[in-house]
Design a protein around this motif. Structure first.
Motif, PDB file in Angstrom:
ATOM      1  N   LYS A 579       0.840  -1.196   0.000  1.00  0.00           N
ATOM      2  CA  LYS A 579       0.000   0.000   0.000  1.00  0.00           C
ATOM      3  C   LYS A 579       0.873   1.243   0.000  1.00  0.00           C
ATOM      4  CE  LYS A 579      -3.870   2.090   2.517  1.00  0.00           C
ATOM      5  NZ  LYS A 579      -4.742   1.983   3.716  1.00  0.00           N
ATOM      6  N   ASP A 580       0.403   2.300  -0.673  1.00  0.00           N
ATOM      7  CA  ASP A 580       1.133   3.562  -0.666  1.00  0.00           C
ATOM      8  C   ASP A 580       1.336   4.036   0.768  1.00  0.00           C
ATOM      9  OD1 ASP A 580       1.425   3.806  -3.387  1.00  0.00           O
ATOM     10  OD2 ASP A 580      -0.440   4.909  -3.673  1.00  0.00           O
ATOM     11  N   PRO A 581       2.563   4.428   1.114  1.00  0.00           N
ATOM     12  CA  PRO A 581       2.813   4.868   2.502  1.00  0.00           C
ATOM     13  C   PRO A 581       2.093   6.166   2.847  1.00  0.00           C
ATOM     14  CG  PRO A 581       4.745   5.235   1.104  1.00  0.00           C
ATOM     15  CD  PRO A 581       3.777   4.429   0.296  1.00  0.00           C
ATOM     16  N   ASP A 582       1.851   6.989   1.839  1.00  0.00           N
ATOM     17  CA  ASP A 582       1.156   8.256   2.084  1.00  0.00           C
ATOM     18  C   ASP A 582      -0.344   7.982   2.207  1.00  0.00           C
ATOM     19  OD1 ASP A 582       0.116  10.762   2.204  1.00  0.00           O
ATOM     20  OD2 ASP A 582       1.279  11.562   0.522  1.00  0.00           O
ATOM     21  N   SER A 583      -0.908   8.248   3.348  1.00  0.00           N
ATOM     22  CA  SER A 583      -2.327   7.950   3.592  1.00  0.00           C
ATOM     23  C   SER A 583      -3.247   8.790   2.715  1.00  0.00           C
ATOM     24  CB  SER A 583      -2.673   8.192   5.069  1.00  0.00           C
ATOM     25  OG  SER A 583      -2.417   9.548   5.421  1.00  0.00           O
ATOM     26  N   HIS A 584      -2.740   9.906   2.161  1.00  0.00           N
ATOM     27  CA  HIS A 584      -3.569  10.752   1.309  1.00  0.00           C
ATOM     28  C   HIS A 584      -3.690  10.182  -0.105  1.00  0.00           C
ATOM     29  CE1 HIS A 584      -3.913  13.920   4.316  1.00  0.00           C
ATOM     30  NE2 HIS A 584      -2.598  13.839   4.524  1.00  0.00           N
ATOM     31  N   LYS A 585      -2.827   9.232  -0.425  1.00  0.00           N
ATOM     32  CA  LYS A 585      -2.906   8.602  -1.730  1.00  0.00           C
ATOM     33  C   LYS A 585      -3.771   7.348  -1.639  1.00  0.00           C
ATOM     34  CE  LYS A 585       1.646  10.177  -3.319  1.00  0.00           C
ATOM     35  NZ  LYS A 585       2.967   9.730  -3.828  1.00  0.00           N
ATOM     36  N   SER A 586      -4.335   6.966  -2.749  1.00  0.00           N
ATOM     37  CA  SER A 586      -5.181   5.773  -2.779  1.00  0.00           C
ATOM     38  C   SER A 586      -4.660   4.849  -3.871  1.00  0.00           C
ATOM     39  CB  SER A 586      -6.642   6.158  -3.056  1.00  0.00           C
ATOM     40  OG  SER A 586      -7.451   5.000  -3.105  1.00  0.00           O
ATOM     41  N   GLY A 587      -3.589   4.147  -3.570  1.00  0.00           N
ATOM     42  CA  GLY A 587      -2.995   3.271  -4.568  1.00  0.00           C
ATOM     43  C   GLY A 587      -2.154   2.196  -3.912  1.00  0.00           C
ATOM     44  N   ARG A 588      -1.551   1.360  -4.739  1.00  0.00           N
ATOM     45  CA  ARG A 588      -0.728   0.261  -4.241  1.00  0.00           C
ATOM     46  C   ARG A 588       0.259  -0.155  -5.314  1.00  0.00           C
ATOM     47  NH1 ARG A 588      -5.349  -4.561  -4.610  1.00  0.00           N
ATOM     48  NH2 ARG A 588      -5.578  -4.500  -6.884  1.00  0.00           N
ATOM     49  N   SER A 627     -14.622   0.932  -6.730  1.00  0.00           N
ATOM     50  CA  SER A 627     -13.177   0.957  -6.524  1.00  0.00           C
ATOM     51  C   SER A 627     -12.547   0.153  -7.649  1.00  0.00           C
ATOM     52  CB  SER A 627     -12.802   0.359  -5.163  1.00  0.00           C
ATOM     53  OG  SER A 627     -13.340   1.126  -4.102  1.00  0.00           O
ATOM     54  N   GLY A 628     -11.895   0.855  -8.580  1.00  0.00           N
ATOM     55  CA  GLY A 628     -11.316   0.175  -9.736  1.00  0.00           C
ATOM     56  C   GLY A 628      -9.839   0.455  -9.871  1.00  0.00           C
ATOM     57  N   PRO A 629      -8.981  -0.586  -9.858  1.00  0.00           N
ATOM     58  CA  PRO A 629      -7.542  -0.360 -10.023  1.00  0.00           C
ATOM     59  C   PRO A 629      -7.183  -0.016 -11.466  1.00  0.00           C
ATOM     60  CG  PRO A 629      -8.012  -2.708  -9.833  1.00  0.00           C
ATOM     61  CD  PRO A 629      -9.303  -2.001  -9.615  1.00  0.00           C
ATOM     62  N   ARG A 630      -6.327   0.976 -11.623  1.00  0.00           N
ATOM     63  CA  ARG A 630      -5.827   1.363 -12.945  1.00  0.00           C
ATOM     64  C   ARG A 630      -4.311   1.526 -12.857  1.00  0.00           C
ATOM     65  NH1 ARG A 630      -4.307   6.173 -15.343  1.00  0.00           N
ATOM     66  NH2 ARG A 630      -4.870   7.291 -13.431  1.00  0.00           N
ATOM     67  N   THR A 631      -3.601   0.824 -13.720  1.00  0.00           N
ATOM     68  CA  THR A 631      -2.144   0.899 -13.714  1.00  0.00           C
ATOM     69  C   THR A 631      -1.710   2.254 -14.246  1.00  0.00           C
ATOM     70  OG1 THR A 631      -1.976  -1.489 -14.079  1.00  0.00           O
ATOM     71  CG2 THR A 631      -0.019  -0.160 -14.544  1.00  0.00           C
ATOM     72  N   ASP A 632      -1.030   3.035 -13.402  1.00  0.00           N
ATOM     73  CA  ASP A 632      -0.581   4.364 -13.827  1.00  0.00           C
ATOM     74  C   ASP A 632       0.940   4.487 -13.894  1.00  0.00           C
ATOM     75  OD1 ASP A 632      -0.166   4.180 -11.134  1.00  0.00           O
ATOM     76  OD2 ASP A 632      -1.073   6.106 -10.615  1.00  0.00           O
ATOM     77  N   ARG A 633       1.643   3.489 -13.358  1.00  0.00           N
ATOM     78  CA  ARG A 633       3.110   3.482 -13.472  1.00  0.00           C
ATOM     79  C   ARG A 633       3.566   2.057 -13.760  1.00  0.00           C
ATOM     80  NH1 ARG A 633       6.080   6.361  -8.564  1.00  0.00           N
ATOM     81  NH2 ARG A 633       7.841   5.702  -9.865  1.00  0.00           N
ATOM     82  N   HIS A 634       4.333   1.904 -14.830  1.00  0.00           N
ATOM     83  CA  HIS A 634       4.797   0.579 -15.237  1.00  0.00           C
ATOM     84  C   HIS A 634       6.233   0.291 -14.818  1.00  0.00           C
ATOM     85  CE1 HIS A 634       1.369   1.281 -17.939  1.00  0.00           C
ATOM     86  NE2 HIS A 634       1.244  -0.022 -17.966  1.00  0.00           N
ATOM     87  N   VAL A 635       6.932   1.316 -14.369  1.00  0.00           N
ATOM     88  CA  VAL A 635       8.335   1.143 -13.975  1.00  0.00           C
ATOM     89  C   VAL A 635       8.517   1.708 -12.574  1.00  0.00           C
ATOM     90  CG1 VAL A 635      10.740   1.632 -14.553  1.00  0.00           C
ATOM     91  CG2 VAL A 635       9.046   1.369 -16.387  1.00  0.00           C
ATOM     92  N   PRO A 636       9.006   0.904 -11.623  1.00  0.00           N
ATOM     93  CA  PRO A 636       9.178   1.405 -10.253  1.00  0.00           C
ATOM     94  C   PRO A 636      10.478   2.178 -10.098  1.00  0.00           C
ATOM     95  CG  PRO A 636       9.877  -0.868 -10.371  1.00  0.00           C
ATOM     96  CD  PRO A 636       9.397  -0.512 -11.748  1.00  0.00           C
ATOM     97  N   GLY A 637      10.511   3.030  -9.084  1.00  0.00           N
ATOM     98  CA  GLY A 637      11.765   3.642  -8.713  1.00  0.00           C
ATOM     99  C   GLY A 637      12.635   2.645  -7.958  1.00  0.00           C
ATOM    100  N   ALA A 638      13.873   3.003  -7.716  1.00  0.00           N
ATOM    101  CA  ALA A 638      14.797   2.081  -7.049  1.00  0.00           C
ATOM    102  C   ALA A 638      14.283   1.669  -5.678  1.00  0.00           C
ATOM    103  CB  ALA A 638      16.174   2.722  -6.933  1.00  0.00           C
ATOM    104  N   SER A 639      13.646   2.581  -4.963  1.00  0.00           N
ATOM    105  CA  SER A 639      13.179   2.268  -3.608  1.00  0.00           C
ATOM    106  C   SER A 639      11.904   1.439  -3.607  1.00  0.00           C
ATOM    107  CB  SER A 639      12.944   3.564  -2.831  1.00  0.00           C
ATOM    108  OG  SER A 639      11.943   4.349  -3.475  1.00  0.00           O
ATOM    109  N   ASP A 640      11.239   1.349  -4.764  1.00  0.00           N
ATOM    110  CA  ASP A 640       9.980   0.607  -4.838  1.00  0.00           C
ATOM    111  C   ASP A 640      10.149  -0.802  -5.375  1.00  0.00           C
ATOM    112  OD1 ASP A 640       8.251   2.746  -3.928  1.00  0.00           O
ATOM    113  OD2 ASP A 640       8.643   3.714  -5.856  1.00  0.00           O
ATOM    114  N   ASN A 641      11.361  -1.185  -5.732  1.00  0.00           N
ATOM    115  CA  ASN A 641      11.623  -2.532  -6.242  1.00  0.00           C
ATOM    116  C   ASN A 641      12.128  -3.392  -5.092  1.00  0.00           C
ATOM    117  OD1 ASN A 641      12.528  -4.869  -7.547  1.00  0.00           O
ATOM    118  ND2 ASN A 641      13.120  -3.736  -9.384  1.00  0.00           N
TER     119      ASN A 641
END
Length: 685
Positions: A579-588, A627-641
């Motif tokens: 889950k996104d660490p920022d509680s204001h965001k709604s993503g994963r 609630s529908g998931p939509r892929t908005d980023r296909h490449v993670p940053g170094a800290s997200d891998n």
């Protein structure tokens, strides 16, 4: 693949009342006046019966719901006929199906009140007979008695086969769930093709009742010879014009489709990647029992069997002095037998496995699919000639099922790519259509349909049985699964080998999707343990509770199940979410690790190599109700891998700028994945 089926079965098992409602609506829908033509009741009820046989549903409530639905549908149809009488024939869109209403009236006149019972089981009239009974003013009390009793019998006839099939699949599933899935997929393919043909004949064509006459009239107004010939032979008054028109349409569809496939199998085209992905999918589903079934079917399509049936049919046609059809049949079979190897030599497409020598060593098109489609398609044309359309549909269904099963076996066994089989079926269908177009109008060459069908069955049984008796064990060895694993040393992989591995995920349709940013060798449990330190966790499993989260606007991202994605035909062995660490965001973030055909030699043991992607999904909440998931980023940053969390991980940059992390499990106690080193294979899977 069972990950796709289990949620469906679980959903139905947890909601038996919903399953009963679905069966009620389906049974009622098929009984409604004319509308029943559009309702795929058979697949629903046979599917429900299958779930009963698998132990997922209680039979009695489903039986009651289905019977009530069939009874209600017929009662509504009776009321429509009783209320509108002959006005029905002039009402749109019912007037487009006037021929069916007339057939129902003839059926009712011939059988009287018992037609309500009989008609429920007769294709083509079952959706109109109740309305005809109402139009004729049949006594409602008598009608109700027949309606209820026929609904009981109809329910048994539809749910019963499903229960038997479900019990059989359950028994097979005890042996192998993969085998049950393969057989289920084959039955689904056959059913869909037959269903589409039925809808075309009964639903689509009647919507354009005057198109045939308009086209013929246009040609009749032209003075050139070709137009006049078309006008004469395709005149609606001509008794065989409909068959010739269907043959011409098939030619116009199948020939361009064949040459379209020729262009699609060029190197680098999406079809080539789709072929590889589908081959991998079947590789993952192969079982010893499934191999025996498919080898049995593919052996029946071998050249010696095809030659035997061809000789038997040709000899009969010439013995009956059906010279033109006999010569046409021989020309069609001989032309196909010459065309297939010549086209293979022209295209030079390699097979998935080394199988034959000479021209047959090449793959496109499939000789099995092409020759069997031509042989049994022409046999179907000859046997079904001048019969009713329902008799024709039944005959073509039997022969089409046989040919499709042979083609399916070629893909399952890895003897052909999917596009090879499709091309063979297209070309074979075109040859059959050409034969029917040229020789279908012949009416002065009498052929015994029953005799010809008996010759085909007996020859196929005799020659096929003899061929199987002497070659079945050899064929099992020939078609046994091929190992196609490549092995790298740790150094070779980390220095240069990583560049030869797939850079992007490949869908079943051949499209390239998100980058594969992880190459991991080791145990999945240990990968999950390292990822858990940074908040990665297993996603919720599919169930009614979790699936309902998609229709709620407040569902947290980590409470939604993951939508399935395949890589080159394979399903992921590990899926994690964060889950996104920022509680204001709604993503994963979503991580998937798929098995590959590569292995890493580490400390004297072979370890599987997994390819992975990491994508970010934003949870959309339209109107706050979904609630529908939509892929908005296909490449993670170094800290997200999460692969970077594993000690010793190495990061490389590809030519397109994306980074891929190479990681090895530090646990060297993991046992080898195979007891022997497989040979490398170059088929690029």
């Amino acid at each position: 693949m069972t990950d796709f089926i289990d949620p469906v079965l679980t959903f139905i098992a947890e909601n038996p009342s919903l399953a009963g409602l679905i069966c009620f609506l389906a049974a009622m829908g098929e009984a409604l006046f004319i509308i029943g033509l559009f309702v795929p009741t058979t697949v629903v009820l046979v599917g429900a019966g299958t779930l009963i046989g698998l132990g997922k549903l209680d039979p009695m409530p489903l039986f009651i719901w289905t019977t009530l639905g069939a009874t209600a549908g017929d009662a509504i149809s009776y009321w429509i006929g009783y209320a509108f009488k002959d006005k029905i024939k002039s009402m749109w869109p019912l007037r487009n199906y006037a021929h069916m209403i007339e057939s129902g009236e003839e059926f009712f006149k011939r059988h009287g009140g018992k037609s309500v019972f009989i008609g429920r089981f007769v294709p083509g009239v079952k959706s109109v007979v109740p309305g005809i009974a109402g139009m004729a003013g049949m006594n409602f009390t008598r009608y109700t008695f027949v309606n209820v009793t026929s609904a009981l019998a109809w329910t048994i006839a539809h749910i019963g086969p499903g229960i038997i099939a479900g019990s059989a699949l359950g028994a097979i599933g005890q042996i192998s769930g993969r085998l049950a899935l393969v057989l289920g997929a084959l039955l689904l393919v056959i059913f869909l093709i037959v269903l589409l043909g039925r809808w075309l004949i009964l639903i689509i064509l009647p919507l354009f009742p005057n198109t045939h006459s308009a086209i013929v009239g246009w040609f009749a107004r032209r003075e050139d010879r070709a137009s006049q010939w078309i006008a004469r032979n395709f005149d609606p008054a001509h008794p065989r014009s409909a068959g010739m028109l269907a043959s011409a349409l098939l030619l116009l569809i199948c020939v361009p489709s064949f040459f379209w496939l020729v262009g699609e199998v060029a190197p680098g085209e999406p079809m080539v990647r789709a072929d590889i992905a589908i081959l991998n999918l079947f590789d993952s589903l192969r079982t010893p029992v499934g191999d025996k079934i498919m080898v049995f079917m593919t052996s029946l399509g071998d050249g010696v069997v095809v030659s035997g049936v061809t000789i038997g049919v040709a000899a009969y046609l010439f013995a009956r002095k059906a010279w033109r059809r006999g010569i046409g049949f021989v020309i069609a079979m001989a032309g196909t037998a010459v065309f297939v190897p010549l086209f293979k030599l022209l295209l030079h497409r390699s097979r998935p496995m080394e199988l034959y020598a000479g021209a047959d060593a090449y793959s496109f098109p499939s000789g099995h699919a092409t020759l069997n489609a031509v042989l049994f398609g022409i046999c179907a044309v000859l046997i079904a000639h001048d019969l009713s359309r329902w008799a024709k549909a039944s005959i073509f269904t039997v022969f089409a099922t046989y040919v499709i099963t042979i083609g399916f076996s070629r893909i399952y066994l890895g003897a052909h790519w999917m596009s090879d089989v499709l091309a063979g079926l297209f070309f074979g269908t075109a040859m059959v259509a050409a034969f029917a177009f040229v020789f279908g109008p012949i009416h002065n060459e009498k052929i015994g349909r029953t005799t010809l069908a008996g010759i085909v069955a007996l020859t196929l049984t005799a020659v096929g049985g003899w061929h199987l008796y002497g070659n079945f064990d050899k064929a099992l060895l020939t078609y046994q699964p091929r190992t196609n694993t490549e092995v790298y040393t740790v150094t070779g992989w980390q220095e240069t080998g990583w560049q030869s591995l797939p850079a992007r995920r490949v869908e079943l349709n051949g499209d390239r999707e998100e980058p594969l940013v992880i190459q991991y060798s080791g145990t999945l449990n240990q990968f999950a343990e390292f990822a858990a330190k940074d908040g990665w966790q297993l996603p919720p499993k599919w169930s009614l509770t979790t699936a309902s989260g998609f229709v709620e606007g407040e569902t947290p991202p980590d409470s939604l199940p993951i939508l399935p994605r395949s890589q080159n035909g394979r399903q992921p062995d590990l899926v994690l979410i964060k889950k996104d660490p920022d509680s204001h965001k709604s993503g994963r973030w979503v991580l998937r690790l798929w098995p590959s055909r590569y292995e890493i030699l580490q400390s004297g043991a072979l370890h599987p190599l997994y390819l992975g992607s990491v994508v970010h999904e934003d949870i959309l909440r339209p109107m706050g109700e979904f609630s529908g998931p939509r892929t908005d980023r296909h490449v993670p940053g170094a800290s997200d891998n999460p692969a970077t969390l594993i000690p010793g991980a190495v990061t490389h940059t590809r030519a397109d700028g994306t980074e891929v992390v190479l990681a090895i499990s530090p646990d060297e106690t993991a046992g080898p994945s195979k007891t022997e080193t497989p040979k490398a294979n170059s088929r690029g899977r």
